[in-house]
Write a protein that holds these residues in place. Sequence first.
Motif, mmCIF file in Angstrom:
data_model
loop_
_atom_site.group_PDB
_atom_site.id
_atom_site.type_symbol
_atom_site.label_atom_id
_atom_site.label_comp_id
_atom_site.label_asym_id
_atom_site.label_seq_id
_atom_site.Cartn_x
_atom_site.Cartn_y
_atom_site.Cartn_z
ATOM 1 N N GLU A 1 2.787 0.389 10.158
ATOM 2 C CA GLU A 1 1.535 -0.097 10.132
ATOM 3 C C GLU A 1 1.206 -1.179 9.187
ATOM 4 O OE1 GLU A 1 -1.361 3.085 9.445
ATOM 5 O OE2 GLU A 1 -0.405 4.202 10.881
ATOM 6 N N GLN A 2 1.985 -0.769 8.296
ATOM 7 C CA GLN A 2 1.719 -2.138 6.968
ATOM 8 C C GLN A 2 2.297 -3.317 7.086
ATOM 9 O OE1 GLN A 2 1.377 -2.182 2.340
ATOM 10 N NE2 GLN A 2 2.717 -0.326 3.001
ATOM 11 N N GLN B 1 0.035 -9.624 11.040
ATOM 12 C CA GLN B 1 -1.467 -10.254 11.603
ATOM 13 C C GLN B 1 -1.934 -11.070 10.699
ATOM 14 O OE1 GLN B 1 -3.120 -7.379 14.691
ATOM 15 N NE2 GLN B 1 -1.753 -6.114 13.723
ATOM 16 N N TYR C 1 0.174 -5.003 9.847
ATOM 17 C CA TYR C 1 -1.181 -5.521 9.262
ATOM 18 C C TYR C 1 -0.553 -6.861 8.346
ATOM 19 C CZ TYR C 1 -5.003 -5.828 5.984
ATOM 20 O OH TYR C 1 -5.944 -6.248 5.261
ATOM 21 N N LEU C 2 0.211 -6.906 7.757
ATOM 22 C CA LEU C 2 0.506 -8.028 6.939
ATOM 23 C C LEU C 2 1.017 -9.384 7.725
ATOM 24 C CD1 LEU C 2 2.373 -6.347 3.778
ATOM 25 C CD2 LEU C 2 0.069 -7.539 3.934
ATOM 26 N N MET D 1 0.236 3.785 2.886
ATOM 27 C CA MET D 1 0.104 3.392 4.263
ATOM 28 C C MET D 1 1.720 3.440 4.797
ATOM 29 S SD MET D 1 -1.828 -0.248 5.397
ATOM 30 C CE MET D 1 -2.172 -0.414 6.941
ATOM 31 N N TYR E 1 0.961 -1.312 -0.179
ATOM 32 C CA TYR E 1 0.157 -0.060 -0.112
ATOM 33 C C TYR E 1 0.917 1.022 -0.019
ATOM 34 C CZ TYR E 1 -3.859 -2.921 1.352
ATOM 35 O OH TYR E 1 -4.714 -4.006 1.427
#
Lengths: 439, 301
Positions: free
Chosen positions: B92-93, B99, B96-97, B88, B85
């Motif tokens: 954070e990115q 998780q 996220y990936l 992003m 992204y």
Amino acid sequence: MNKIWLVTMREYLTRVKNKTFILTTLLTPLGLLVFFVAVGFVMSTGSDTVKVINVTDASNLLEKKLDSRDNLSFVFTDESVATLKGKYKDGGFDGILEVIPLKDSLAKSFTVNYHSDDQLAMDENFAIQSAISDKIRDFKLKKLNLDEATLKSIDTDVTIQPFTILKDKKISSITTIVSSAIGAIVGYAMFFIILVYGSQVMRSVMEEKINRIVEVLISSLKPFELMMGKVLGVGLVGLTQIGIWMILMPLILFIATSLLGIDAANMDGINTGNLPTEELMMSSNGKIAQVLAEIQGMNWYLILPLTLFYFIAGYFAYAALFAAVGSAVGEDINEAQSLTLPIMMPLMFAFYIGISAMNAPDSTLAVWSSMIPLFSSIVMPVRLPFDPPWWQIVISVVSLVLFTIALVWLAGRIYRVGILMYGKKASFKELAKWVFYKE
Amino acid sequence: MNVLSLRNVVKAYHSHIAVNDVSFDVKAGTIFGLLGPNGAGKTSLIRIITTITGADSGEVLLNGEPLNHLHPNEIGYMPEERGLYKKMKVGEQLLYLAQLKGLTEKEAKIKLKTWMVKFDIMNWWDKKVGDLSKGMSQKIQFIATVIHDPKLLILDEPFSGLDPINANLIKDEIYQLKEKGTSILFSTHRMEQVEEICEDIVLINQGKILLYGNVDTIKNDFKEHLFSIKYEGDLPSVTDHLGFSVLEKRPNEVTIKVTEGVSSNQILKTLIDTNISILGFNEILPSLNEIFIKKVEQSNE
């Protein structure tokens, strides 16, 4: 399930934390207020220079009196038109109004001449017309020996008082109007919410496909989970925005009215454009209590949850379709247009049926389309305030639920193939084929 | 022990067969090369292994179990077409990936910090990916692929677009992961890299396996009994009676082809008896590149 929630939270948080979102959410109600105030202001001001008009009235029809209005100032003079014309260049006036003697005292039409090199503006024209028309009316009344009170007694206000026969419900003469208004607001809101947030889902799908991150994502979770997470996340953003607006709008209105001293009557004038005649204001003041009572009398325990249901189901159905289309588009965002057409058509159609349902909530068209999915999510909420038969609601709800599930499934089938297809956008024939692809 | 086994895997897309009866094993803790020209079916195969698509028939086993919905968490996949992204932030990115691969937020944070310290990029945490250079975002992509300690790492052309320094950095990381027991499936059409880092390879073309086995064994199988000799003095002009023929002659160096049945020791012995002094004697093995081109051209005929 856990992974759907992760996607939902990402979609939600990245959107909600976005500066543009925060600004539009906070500024839209303010902007709307400013807009209405500005419109009211523009509507209430005409031209700002005063026009002086000399009036010659040989037969003294106007009795030397014509109310100055809208920046027009009338000066009565006994000089002849010809003399006045001679002074036009530097006589300190803008035009000459020549009132010709009224020949037939009951004439239906009457002509006055206006001499000037500058044309009258439209509102000035109207102002002069109505001023003279009022005068002639008074003149005619006198001629016919009538007084104002006698004349008023000719007109009669007719109210239709409705009573139910089988249903046990109290209804009043303004039930229909209030129901229509509520229906209209809900219908408009539904249409725009579905359109705005549905296309956000589509753009989000396209972004992931163009970024190529989608391949990384679906090596971690199922395409269907990704799609559902996205639809849910954007939907929650929508609910958040609407929720904030529902709190902010009345708040800003309240602050504005108390700070700026705009009273309700003024606001009324702004909302209804330029029509605040005394009569309208009188009646609206008198009817406000009645309208409030009517709103309270609505079956909100039925209307509110059902409206929420139609919003959610309608949003899911359309958002899933938008997601499927987003997955089928190639690199170019303009390609999306032709593919979104089949989504836009039922949506627009439903919107127009909704408008007609506002006037005729029990028409065959309205009844049927409030039970047909894709239309029902907009049409039924419009009909709800009119208290439609329960069996229609049941059919509508059940069919919408089944249809939405089917549609989401179908969209998921297209989506899972589409996001991995690069290059040209797909045709509808291909989309149909994708549905039947094996895993 | 095989970390990955494919048994008669077939995948067809309406008109053409992308994967045609493919079987191979990836031994645990090794680097395995998946080779083939563009459009050979490598990506289709990888998508089956990563559970993105399913095979029409055949079986894929990860650690001996048929692929199931928990397996994606044990696989790290870096596609050839990189993607992140752009708007992003890096931290954070990656959280996220990670998780999405089944890590908890806490685990992900610890792992991510370790990696970012290792690559010395902690100060990128709050940068947007769109603001990073291509090489920088490749590092981010690599971290995204390995952050959840996958048992099987699938890298599709991992070095494309990397400068030599960053390519070496990633290569070192791959070796380190291998040392820790990660198995790596390495898809490419760059043969010199395969020769360098892979132990076993499979070569596919048009969905079918052309070659499969140990890199050294394959090279041996394809050797043409060529040797290069460095020398000083005068080489006899006629050599056939000595057991070899000269293919190419340069000053003080020749490439020879040894007659079948003659051993390299015999050749050396004969040459020592002549009046030249030998400075070097090497067997020339075919490069994988040559084998690759030869096999693919054969199969395309």
